[in-house]
Design a protein around this motif. Structure first.
Motif, PDB file in Angstrom:
ATOM      1  N   CYS A 122     -34.350  13.581   7.957  1.00  0.00           N
ATOM      2  CA  CYS A 122     -35.188  14.560   8.687  1.00  0.00           C
ATOM      3  C   CYS A 122     -34.918  14.480  10.183  1.00  0.00           C
ATOM      4  CB  CYS A 122     -36.662  14.299   8.461  1.00  0.00           C
ATOM      5  SG  CYS A 122     -37.175  14.376   6.758  1.00  0.00           S
ATOM      6  N   THR A 123     -34.934  13.254  10.698  1.00  0.00           N
ATOM      7  CA  THR A 123     -34.771  13.083  12.135  1.00  0.00           C
ATOM      8  C   THR A 123     -34.150  11.718  12.404  1.00  0.00           C
ATOM      9  OG1 THR A 123     -35.914  13.007  14.253  1.00  0.00           O
ATOM     10  CG2 THR A 123     -37.160  12.204  12.370  1.00  0.00           C
ATOM     11  N   SER A 124     -33.553  11.576  13.559  1.00  0.00           N
ATOM     12  CA  SER A 124     -32.917  10.319  13.903  1.00  0.00           C
ATOM     13  C   SER A 124     -33.528   9.810  15.205  1.00  0.00           C
ATOM     14  CB  SER A 124     -31.419  10.564  14.050  1.00  0.00           C
ATOM     15  OG  SER A 124     -30.764   9.383  14.381  1.00  0.00           O
ATOM     16  N   VAL A 125     -34.120   8.623  15.178  1.00  0.00           N
ATOM     17  CA  VAL A 125     -34.814   8.126  16.378  1.00  0.00           C
ATOM     18  C   VAL A 125     -34.363   6.718  16.724  1.00  0.00           C
ATOM     19  CG1 VAL A 125     -36.866   9.573  16.032  1.00  0.00           C
ATOM     20  CG2 VAL A 125     -36.761   7.313  14.984  1.00  0.00           C
ATOM     21  N   PRO A 126     -34.436   6.338  18.020  1.00  0.00           N
ATOM     22  CA  PRO A 126     -34.071   4.973  18.400  1.00  0.00           C
ATOM     23  C   PRO A 126     -35.130   3.963  17.914  1.00  0.00           C
ATOM     24  CG  PRO A 126     -34.804   6.213  20.314  1.00  0.00           C
ATOM     25  CD  PRO A 126     -34.746   7.171  19.173  1.00  0.00           C
ATOM     26  N   PHE A 127     -34.770   2.692  17.979  1.00  0.00           N
ATOM     27  CA  PHE A 127     -35.636   1.627  17.471  1.00  0.00           C
ATOM     28  C   PHE A 127     -37.085   1.722  17.974  1.00  0.00           C
ATOM     29  CE2 PHE A 127     -37.628  -2.534  18.027  1.00  0.00           C
ATOM     30  CZ  PHE A 127     -37.624  -2.988  16.720  1.00  0.00           C
ATOM     31  N   GLU A 128     -37.251   1.878  19.281  1.00  0.00           N
ATOM     32  CA  GLU A 128     -38.599   1.883  19.878  1.00  0.00           C
ATOM     33  C   GLU A 128     -39.484   2.960  19.255  1.00  0.00           C
ATOM     34  OE1 GLU A 128     -35.796   1.931  21.561  1.00  0.00           O
ATOM     35  OE2 GLU A 128     -35.795  -0.028  22.568  1.00  0.00           O
ATOM     36  N   VAL A 129     -38.899   4.138  19.059  1.00  0.00           N
ATOM     37  CA  VAL A 129     -39.662   5.251  18.491  1.00  0.00           C
ATOM     38  C   VAL A 129     -39.974   4.976  17.019  1.00  0.00           C
ATOM     39  CG1 VAL A 129     -39.676   7.742  18.040  1.00  0.00           C
ATOM     40  CG2 VAL A 129     -38.611   6.858  20.118  1.00  0.00           C
ATOM     41  N   ALA A 130     -38.989   4.465  16.300  1.00  0.00           N
ATOM     42  CA  ALA A 130     -39.183   4.140  14.883  1.00  0.00           C
ATOM     43  C   ALA A 130     -40.290   3.103  14.727  1.00  0.00           C
ATOM     44  CB  ALA A 130     -37.881   3.633  14.281  1.00  0.00           C
ATOM     45  N   ALA A 131     -40.298   2.122  15.624  1.00  0.00           N
ATOM     46  CA  ALA A 131     -41.320   1.076  15.579  1.00  0.00           C
ATOM     47  C   ALA A 131     -42.706   1.681  15.811  1.00  0.00           C
ATOM     48  CB  ALA A 131     -41.024   0.012  16.627  1.00  0.00           C
ATOM     49  N   GLU A 132     -42.798   2.644  16.728  1.00  0.00           N
ATOM     50  CA  GLU A 132     -44.061   3.326  17.005  1.00  0.00           C
ATOM     51  C   GLU A 132     -44.592   4.029  15.755  1.00  0.00           C
ATOM     52  OE1 GLU A 132     -44.480   6.193  20.311  1.00  0.00           O
ATOM     53  OE2 GLU A 132     -43.425   4.636  21.462  1.00  0.00           O
TER      54      GLU A 132
END
Ligand SMILES: [Zn+2]
Length: 178
Positions: free
Chosen positions: A126-136
């Motif tokens: 669906c979407t690709s996010v960096p670590f910080e965003v994924a952790a959020e």
């Protein structure tokens, strides 16, 4: 000499034209390029099975970008003005080159980010996010709520490289025929 950019079927050029002047502009430019002579809006309307006003709208959009040029001549009998149009295919390529240079720059920036950071995505992509965003998001996809995992950045970097090479190759081929 005016070469045939659209009639030669380059997808980049066609998509660019669609963005600039709408889908039917591809057909319009193709007709003009094939004809190789000046043409009237009435003739174009007939060939495209469109209203003259619709054809004029397209021509005006192309004129605004310097792609279509017109010549005005007075009809001595009627006193009306006749407009004959021609397409500058070289101008399409010039505008396209400017646009693609920016697109390539953006891709290169993305590429360097991809090389530096680990991205997370769900199975559906669906979407690709960096670590910080994924952790959020607690590693849950914000769109489908399934688990997000680290993805292989090598593959993405390769995909971007391919995109860049593709654009550069098509531009090179177009530049050769102009
Ligand atoms: Zn998802």
């Amino acid at each position: 000499m005016n070469k045939k950019i659209i009639a030669s079927g380059f997808p980049l050029a066609q998509n660019f034209l669609k963005k600039v002047a709408g889908d039917p502009s591809v057909q319009l430019v193709r007709i003009c390029e094939r004809k190789g002579k000046r043409t009237t809006d009435e003739e174009l309307a007939k060939k495209m099975k469109m209203k003259v006003t619709e054809v004029r709208t397209i021509l005006n959009r192309l004129h605004y970008r310097g792609i279509a040029h017109y010549q005005k001549t007075k009809n001595k009998k009627t006193g009306w003005y006749n407009y004959t149009w021609e397409i500058k295919s070289k101008r399409i390529l010039e505008l396209l080159l400017e646009e693609q240079k920016e697109a390539i720059e953006k891709l290169k920036t993305t590429q360097s980010f991809e090389k530096t950071y680990t991205y997370f995505t769900c199975k559906r992509n669906c979407t690709s996010v960096p670590f910080e965003v994924a952790a959020e998001f607690q590693f849950k996809c914000p769109e489908c709520n399934s688990t997000m995992e680290a993805t292989n950045s090598d593959q993405r970097v390769k995909k971007i490289e391919k995109q860049i090479t593709g654009i550069e190759r098509e531009i090179e081929t177009m530049a050769k025929i102009i």
